[in-house]
Design a protein around this motif. Structure first.
Motif, PDB file in Angstrom:
ATOM      1  N   GLU A  15       0.841  -1.204   0.000  1.00 45.63           N
ATOM      2  CA  GLU A  15       0.000   0.000   0.000  1.00 45.63           C
ATOM      3  C   GLU A  15       0.871   1.246   0.000  1.00 45.63           C
ATOM      4  O   GLU A  15       1.881   1.319   0.698  1.00 45.63           O
ATOM      5  CB  GLU A  15      -0.876  -0.015   1.252  1.00 45.63           C
ATOM      6  N   VAL A  16       0.495   2.224  -0.804  1.00 42.96           N
ATOM      7  CA  VAL A  16       1.152   3.532  -0.816  1.00 42.96           C
ATOM      8  C   VAL A  16       0.068   4.601  -0.740  1.00 42.96           C
ATOM      9  O   VAL A  16      -1.102   4.322  -0.991  1.00 42.96           O
ATOM     10  CB  VAL A  16       2.023   3.730  -2.080  1.00 42.96           C
ATOM     11  N   GLU A  17       0.445   5.823  -0.368  1.00 44.42           N
ATOM     12  CA  GLU A  17      -0.550   6.903  -0.276  1.00 44.42           C
ATOM     13  C   GLU A  17      -1.112   7.258  -1.642  1.00 44.42           C
ATOM     14  O   GLU A  17      -2.284   7.548  -1.784  1.00 44.42           O
ATOM     15  CB  GLU A  17       0.080   8.145   0.359  1.00 44.42           C
ATOM     16  N   ARG A  18      -0.246   7.273  -2.655  1.00 45.08           N
ATOM     17  CA  ARG A  18      -0.683   7.651  -3.991  1.00 45.08           C
ATOM     18  C   ARG A  18       0.180   6.942  -5.013  1.00 45.08           C
ATOM     19  O   ARG A  18       1.374   6.768  -4.830  1.00 45.08           O
ATOM     20  CB  ARG A  18      -0.547   9.162  -4.177  1.00 45.08           C
ATOM     21  N   ARG A  19      -0.453   6.525  -6.094  1.00 50.32           N
ATOM     22  CA  ARG A  19       0.232   5.839  -7.185  1.00 50.32           C
ATOM     23  C   ARG A  19      -0.302   6.429  -8.486  1.00 50.32           C
ATOM     24  O   ARG A  19      -1.505   6.509  -8.685  1.00 50.32           O
ATOM     25  CB  ARG A  19      -0.098   4.343  -7.109  1.00 50.32           C
ATOM     26  N   ALA A  20       0.597   6.883  -9.373  1.00 51.68           N
ATOM     27  CA  ALA A  20       0.170   7.471 -10.643  1.00 51.68           C
ATOM     28  C   ALA A  20       1.111   7.006 -11.752  1.00 51.68           C
ATOM     29  O   ALA A  20       2.321   6.977 -11.564  1.00 51.68           O
ATOM     30  CB  ALA A  20       0.170   8.988 -10.562  1.00 51.68           C
ATOM     31  N   GLN A  21       0.528   6.647 -12.878  1.00 46.91           N
ATOM     32  CA  GLN A  21       1.327   6.300 -14.047  1.00 46.91           C
ATOM     33  C   GLN A  21       1.306   7.492 -14.994  1.00 46.91           C
ATOM     34  O   GLN A  21       0.245   7.958 -15.394  1.00 46.91           O
ATOM     35  CB  GLN A  21       0.765   5.065 -14.738  1.00 46.91           C
ATOM     36  N   HIS A  22       2.475   8.005 -15.335  1.00 45.58           N
ATOM     37  CA  HIS A  22       2.572   9.206 -16.161  1.00 45.58           C
ATOM     38  C   HIS A  22       2.840   8.899 -17.632  1.00 45.58           C
ATOM     39  O   HIS A  22       2.520   9.713 -18.489  1.00 45.58           O
ATOM     40  CB  HIS A  22       3.656  10.135 -15.622  1.00 45.58           C
ATOM     41  N   ALA A  23       3.456   7.786 -17.914  1.00 50.70           N
ATOM     42  CA  ALA A  23       3.748   7.408 -19.303  1.00 50.70           C
ATOM     43  C   ALA A  23       3.948   5.905 -19.363  1.00 50.70           C
ATOM     44  O   ALA A  23       4.414   5.298 -18.405  1.00 50.70           O
ATOM     45  CB  ALA A  23       4.997   8.119 -19.807  1.00 50.70           C
ATOM     46  N   ALA A  24       3.573   5.316 -20.500  1.00 54.99           N
ATOM     47  CA  ALA A  24       3.775   3.873 -20.666  1.00 54.99           C
ATOM     48  C   ALA A  24       3.833   3.530 -22.149  1.00 54.99           C
ATOM     49  O   ALA A  24       3.082   4.096 -22.953  1.00 54.99           O
ATOM     50  CB  ALA A  24       2.654   3.099 -19.990  1.00 54.99           C
ATOM     51  N   LEU A  33       5.178   7.122  -7.026  1.00 56.48           N
ATOM     52  CA  LEU A  33       4.656   6.563  -5.783  1.00 56.48           C
ATOM     53  C   LEU A  33       4.883   7.581  -4.677  1.00 56.48           C
ATOM     54  O   LEU A  33       5.968   8.138  -4.558  1.00 56.48           O
ATOM     55  CB  LEU A  33       5.375   5.270  -5.402  1.00 56.48           C
ATOM     56  N   GLN A  34       3.868   7.824  -3.880  1.00 57.44           N
ATOM     57  CA  GLN A  34       3.996   8.668  -2.696  1.00 57.44           C
ATOM     58  C   GLN A  34       3.812   7.768  -1.494  1.00 57.44           C
ATOM     59  O   GLN A  34       2.766   7.128  -1.339  1.00 57.44           O
ATOM     60  CB  GLN A  34       2.947   9.774  -2.700  1.00 57.44           C
ATOM     61  N   LEU A  35       4.841   7.703  -0.662  1.00 57.52           N
ATOM     62  CA  LEU A  35       4.810   6.853   0.522  1.00 57.52           C
ATOM     63  C   LEU A  35       4.801   7.704   1.778  1.00 57.52           C
ATOM     64  O   LEU A  35       5.467   8.735   1.843  1.00 57.52           O
ATOM     65  CB  LEU A  35       6.047   5.950   0.566  1.00 57.52           C
ATOM     66  N   SER A  36       4.054   7.262   2.778  1.00 60.90           N
ATOM     67  CA  SER A  36       4.092   7.911   4.085  1.00 60.90           C
ATOM     68  C   SER A  36       5.368   7.440   4.792  1.00 60.90           C
ATOM     69  O   SER A  36       6.018   6.489   4.352  1.00 60.90           O
ATOM     70  CB  SER A  36       2.862   7.524   4.904  1.00 60.90           C
ATOM     71  N   PRO A  37       5.730   8.072   5.905  1.00 60.84           N
ATOM     72  CA  PRO A  37       6.939   7.652   6.632  1.00 60.84           C
ATOM     73  C   PRO A  37       6.909   6.193   7.097  1.00 60.84           C
ATOM     74  O   PRO A  37       7.955   5.594   7.310  1.00 60.84           O
ATOM     75  CB  PRO A  37       6.994   8.601   7.825  1.00 60.84           C
ATOM     76  N   THR A  38       5.735   5.607   7.233  1.00 60.30           N
ATOM     77  CA  THR A  38       5.654   4.224   7.717  1.00 60.30           C
ATOM     78  C   THR A  38       5.469   3.197   6.598  1.00 60.30           C
ATOM     79  O   THR A  38       5.512   2.004   6.861  1.00 60.30           O
ATOM     80  CB  THR A  38       4.499   4.071   8.723  1.00 60.30           C
ATOM     81  N   GLN A  39       5.248   3.642   5.389  1.00 59.17           N
ATOM     82  CA  GLN A  39       5.041   2.711   4.274  1.00 59.17           C
ATOM     83  C   GLN A  39       6.366   2.363   3.628  1.00 59.17           C
ATOM     84  O   GLN A  39       7.329   3.134   3.690  1.00 59.17           O
ATOM     85  CB  GLN A  39       4.101   3.317   3.234  1.00 59.17           C
ATOM     86  N   LYS A  40       6.408   1.183   2.992  1.00 54.20           N
ATOM     87  CA  LYS A  40       7.628   0.771   2.304  1.00 54.20           C
ATOM     88  C   LYS A  40       7.288  -0.160   1.147  1.00 54.20           C
ATOM     89  O   LYS A  40       6.243  -0.814   1.144  1.00 54.20           O
ATOM     90  CB  LYS A  40       8.594   0.096   3.259  1.00 54.20           C
ATOM     91  N   VAL A  41       8.169  -0.170   0.193  1.00 57.92           N
ATOM     92  CA  VAL A  41       8.067  -1.121  -0.918  1.00 57.92           C
ATOM     93  C   VAL A  41       8.864  -2.348  -0.484  1.00 57.92           C
ATOM     94  O   VAL A  41      10.022  -2.225  -0.083  1.00 57.92           O
ATOM     95  CB  VAL A  41       8.640  -0.518  -2.219  1.00 57.92           C
TER      96      VAL A  41
END
Length: 64
Positions: A15-24, A33-41
């Motif tokens: 889970e991440v705060e925000r996920r956006a695809q800009h080009a593909a 990907l925008q992660l909060s301080p407690t989130q991780k990949v």
């Protein structure tokens, strides 16, 4: 899916705060990907992919 087989898209596994695809296009994509301080990949590997990171605010810890 067989154990040990690569996953094409693992984004549903964390889970991440925000996920956006800009080009593909085939063989290339730009994801944000925008992660909060407690989130991780989670720890993972790539065979034919390069990752580039830009930290716009805060800090990021990267383990290789």
């Amino acid at each position: 899916m067989k154990s040990g087989q690569p996953i094409k898209d693992a984004s549903h596994l964390y889970e991440v705060e925000r996920r956006a695809q800009h080009a593909a296009r085939p063989g290339f994509r730009i994801m944000e990907l925008q992660l909060s301080p407690t989130q991780k990949v989670p720890w993972h590997t790539h065979s034919n992919i390069s990752d580039t990171f830009y930290v716009l605010e805060g800090q990021m810890r990267l383990f290789l």
